[in-house]
Write a protein that holds these residues in place. Structure first.
Motif, PDB file in Angstrom:
ATOM      1  N   GLN A 189      21.967  11.606 -35.676  1.00  0.00           N
ATOM      2  CA  GLN A 189      22.744  12.225 -35.082  1.00  0.00           C
ATOM      3  C   GLN A 189      24.084  11.654 -34.747  1.00  0.00           C
ATOM      4  O   GLN A 189      24.276  10.600 -35.150  1.00  0.00           O
ATOM      5  N   TYR A 190      25.009  12.501 -34.624  1.00  0.00           N
ATOM      6  CA  TYR A 190      26.547  12.187 -34.861  1.00  0.00           C
ATOM      7  C   TYR A 190      27.228  12.721 -33.498  1.00  0.00           C
ATOM      8  O   TYR A 190      27.373  14.048 -33.431  1.00  0.00           O
ATOM      9  N   GLU A 191      27.713  11.934 -32.742  1.00  0.00           N
ATOM     10  CA  GLU A 191      28.365  12.507 -31.640  1.00  0.00           C
ATOM     11  C   GLU A 191      29.669  11.932 -31.468  1.00  0.00           C
ATOM     12  O   GLU A 191      29.956  10.979 -31.420  1.00  0.00           O
TER      13      GLU A 191
ATOM     14  N   SER B 243      23.388   7.751 -34.183  1.00  0.00           N
ATOM     15  CA  SER B 243      22.119   7.363 -33.583  1.00  0.00           C
ATOM     16  C   SER B 243      20.825   7.669 -34.498  1.00  0.00           C
ATOM     17  O   SER B 243      21.069   8.573 -35.471  1.00  0.00           O
TER      18      SER B 243
ATOM     19  N   ILE C 119      29.689   8.319 -32.502  1.00  0.00           N
ATOM     20  CA  ILE C 119      28.193   7.286 -32.021  1.00  0.00           C
ATOM     21  C   ILE C 119      27.550   8.109 -32.916  1.00  0.00           C
ATOM     22  O   ILE C 119      27.129   9.109 -32.837  1.00  0.00           O
TER      23      ILE C 119
ATOM     24  N   MET D   7      24.974  -1.651 -28.955  1.00  0.00           N
ATOM     25  CA  MET D   7      25.603  -1.081 -30.192  1.00  0.00           C
ATOM     26  C   MET D   7      26.472  -1.649 -31.046  1.00  0.00           C
ATOM     27  O   MET D   7      27.473  -2.378 -30.490  1.00  0.00           O
TER      28      MET D   7
ATOM     29  N   GLY E 187      17.080   8.940 -30.916  1.00  0.00           N
ATOM     30  CA  GLY E 187      18.232   9.242 -30.036  1.00  0.00           C
ATOM     31  C   GLY E 187      18.983   7.785 -29.691  1.00  0.00           C
ATOM     32  O   GLY E 187      19.872   7.904 -28.995  1.00  0.00           O
ATOM     33  N   GLN E 188      18.509   6.755 -30.059  1.00  0.00           N
ATOM     34  CA  GLN E 188      19.041   5.575 -29.587  1.00  0.00           C
ATOM     35  C   GLN E 188      20.302   5.228 -30.474  1.00  0.00           C
ATOM     36  O   GLN E 188      20.423   5.092 -31.652  1.00  0.00           O
ATOM     37  N   PRO E 189      21.608   5.086 -29.637  1.00  0.00           N
ATOM     38  CA  PRO E 189      22.772   4.847 -30.418  1.00  0.00           C
ATOM     39  C   PRO E 189      22.692   3.589 -31.078  1.00  0.00           C
ATOM     40  O   PRO E 189      22.525   2.408 -30.314  1.00  0.00           O
ATOM     41  N   LEU E 190      23.250   3.674 -32.352  1.00  0.00           N
ATOM     42  CA  LEU E 190      23.461   2.387 -33.067  1.00  0.00           C
ATOM     43  C   LEU E 190      24.679   1.836 -33.334  1.00  0.00           C
ATOM     44  O   LEU E 190      24.903   0.670 -33.601  1.00  0.00           O
TER      45      LEU E 190
ATOM     46  N   GLN F 163      29.104   2.637 -33.169  1.00  0.00           N
ATOM     47  CA  GLN F 163      30.129   3.406 -32.982  1.00  0.00           C
ATOM     48  C   GLN F 163      31.401   3.275 -33.855  1.00  0.00           C
ATOM     49  O   GLN F 163      31.580   1.976 -34.264  1.00  0.00           O
TER      50      GLN F 163
ATOM     51  N   LEU G 249      20.282   7.259 -40.010  1.00  0.00           N
ATOM     52  CA  LEU G 249      21.063   8.082 -38.900  1.00  0.00           C
ATOM     53  C   LEU G 249      20.965   9.569 -38.804  1.00  0.00           C
ATOM     54  O   LEU G 249      21.091  10.216 -40.042  1.00  0.00           O
TER      55      LEU G 249
END
Length: 412
Positions: free
Chosen positions: A137-139, A149, A147, A1, A153-156, A158, A135
């Motif tokens: 998803q934003y966590e 993704s 983070i 990541m 769903g793969q985190p790319l 941070q 991108l």
């Protein structure tokens, strides 16, 4: 990541401008776009004097460098055609001299203008550019960072600070910043490219036509290089719903049946498809930042409500986002309270203008008044010059809000 202090989502004019200003400060950033440049972007393609000013703020040589590009036309003003058919011509600079003066504005397909900015980005080692990366998803983490993704769903990435410059359909703006589409503050638009439209202005004035059977919408023709023109329509989404308007059908109807357009499009050829897009209008103040993020350009709903111009406002907000990001990094404060300085700076620069444009947009509810202004200005040089100055001077433009301006106009 990949880990970074600053991630900019969207490499259009707002995102690219933010990245370039950060680079000028020696601050690294990651700039991500789902497209691979050059790419098309549905837009009116007009670049105002404000765009030229923002290019100059990035680097003094950029306006001259852009003027040398083959894919642009210098533009010297706007023709407003009233519902009664009167033409009100507003030069960007009164009594301009094409030989001596630098153009105040340009017209260039977004494919070419955006790529021009990206070429500047590519030259900057401070900017890491990722193309073809979406991108979705934003966590948010406990420390406030995000983070990011992809669809799988793969985190790319941070990032401590996120600058969302990914346009009108920004999922981040909707789901995280909670900016909702409001039909009263949202415009639906269509754009088409035509070849060989007749009687385009020799000084490349852009045209805004306000036909009485299409109000409160407008029809535009913007000249482009190589005999092409950007042709389109725009109307408030609330009016589209209320009147049950089919924009494509209406656009083609006006071209086929309106006497002036019928003549001018007689030998014109439609190139490619007619494409639709949405314009989130800056006719209402919104919160455009929060903990660890800022919204730039269309993602922050900063489009001019009257002219539909969004590129310059995206670049202005991108510049201020870079300023705020530098301040955040310096004191390691990414809180919503600290980020409020960004909102204040953007609206300090744009709100007066956006508010006045909202008033002018509302003038379309009184077509007879629009006709009177255009008719009088077409016969009165002093009034025409005053209105021309109003478009470049916000204090003068304030007069357009005052009933006394119209009373004098009507009874003099």
């Amino acid at each position: 990541m990949y880990q970074t202090d600053i991630c900019i989502m969207g490499a259009g004019p707002g995102g690219a401008t933010a990245a370039l200003h950060l680079a000028n400060k020696g601050i690294p950033s990651l700039l991500i776009d789902k497209a691979i440049f050059p790419r098309d972007k549905v837009c009116g393609d007009a670049l105002s004097g404000k765009v030229v000013n923002e290019l100059r703020r990035i680097a003094s040589e950029l306006p001259a460098l852009f003027s040398q590009q083959q894919e642009q036309l210098p533009s010297w003003g706007i023709h407003f055609i009233s519902p009664g058919g009167q033409q009100l011509s507003v030069p960007f600079k009164y009594n301009y001299n094409k030989v001596q003066d630098s153009p105040a504005g340009y017209i260039s397909k977004r494919m070419h203008f955006d790529n021009f900015l990206i070429e500047q980005v590519r030259q900057r080692p401070e900017v890491q550019l990722w193309e073809g990366v979406e991108l979705t998803q934003y966590e948010r983490q406990q420390d406030g960072s995000f983070i990011l993704s992809g669809k799988d769903g793969q985190p790319l990435v941070q990032a401590k600070l996120l600058i969302a410059a990914n346009g009108a359909q920004s999922g981040f703006a909707r789901h995280v910043a909670q900016l909702q589409q409001e039909p009263e503050h949202y415009c639906a638009g269509l754009r088409a490219y035509y070849y060989n439209v007749a009687a385009l202005d020799q000084d490349n004035f852009i045209e805004l036509h306000f036909f009485k059977d299409f109000l409160p919408g407008y029809f535009w023709i913007f000249p482009l290089p190589n005999g092409h023109a950007n042709v389109g329509v725009g109307m408030l989404s609330s009016a589209v719903s209320k009147k049950k308007v089919n924009l494509k059908k209406e656009m083609l109807r006006m071209i086929a049946t309106h006497p002036e357009l019928q003549k001018r499009f007689a030998n014109a050829q439609l190139i490619d498809d007619i494409k639709g897009y949405g314009l989130p209008l800056g006719s209402k103040k919104r919160s455009i930042s929060g903990d660890n993020y800022m919204l730039v350009g269309d993602a922050g709903a900063l489009i001019d409500p009257f002219t539909g111009e969004g590129i310059s406002n995206a670049m202005i907000s991108g510049r201020w986002a870079a300023e705020q990001a530098a301040a955040c990094l310096q004191v390691q404060n990414f809180s919503a309270a600290f980020m409020q300085k960004y909102d204040a700076a953007v609206y300090n620069r744009l709100w007066k203008e956006l508010k006045l444009s909202r008033k002018m947009q509302q003038l379309l509810n009184y077509p007879w008044l629009f006709n009177q202004v255009a008719s009088k200005a077409s016969k009165n040089k002093a009034l025409a010059e005053t209105i021309s100055c109003m478009f470049n001077d916000l204090d003068l433009r304030e007069r357009l809000k005052q009933p006394s301006f119209y009373l004098k106009l009507l009874f003099n």
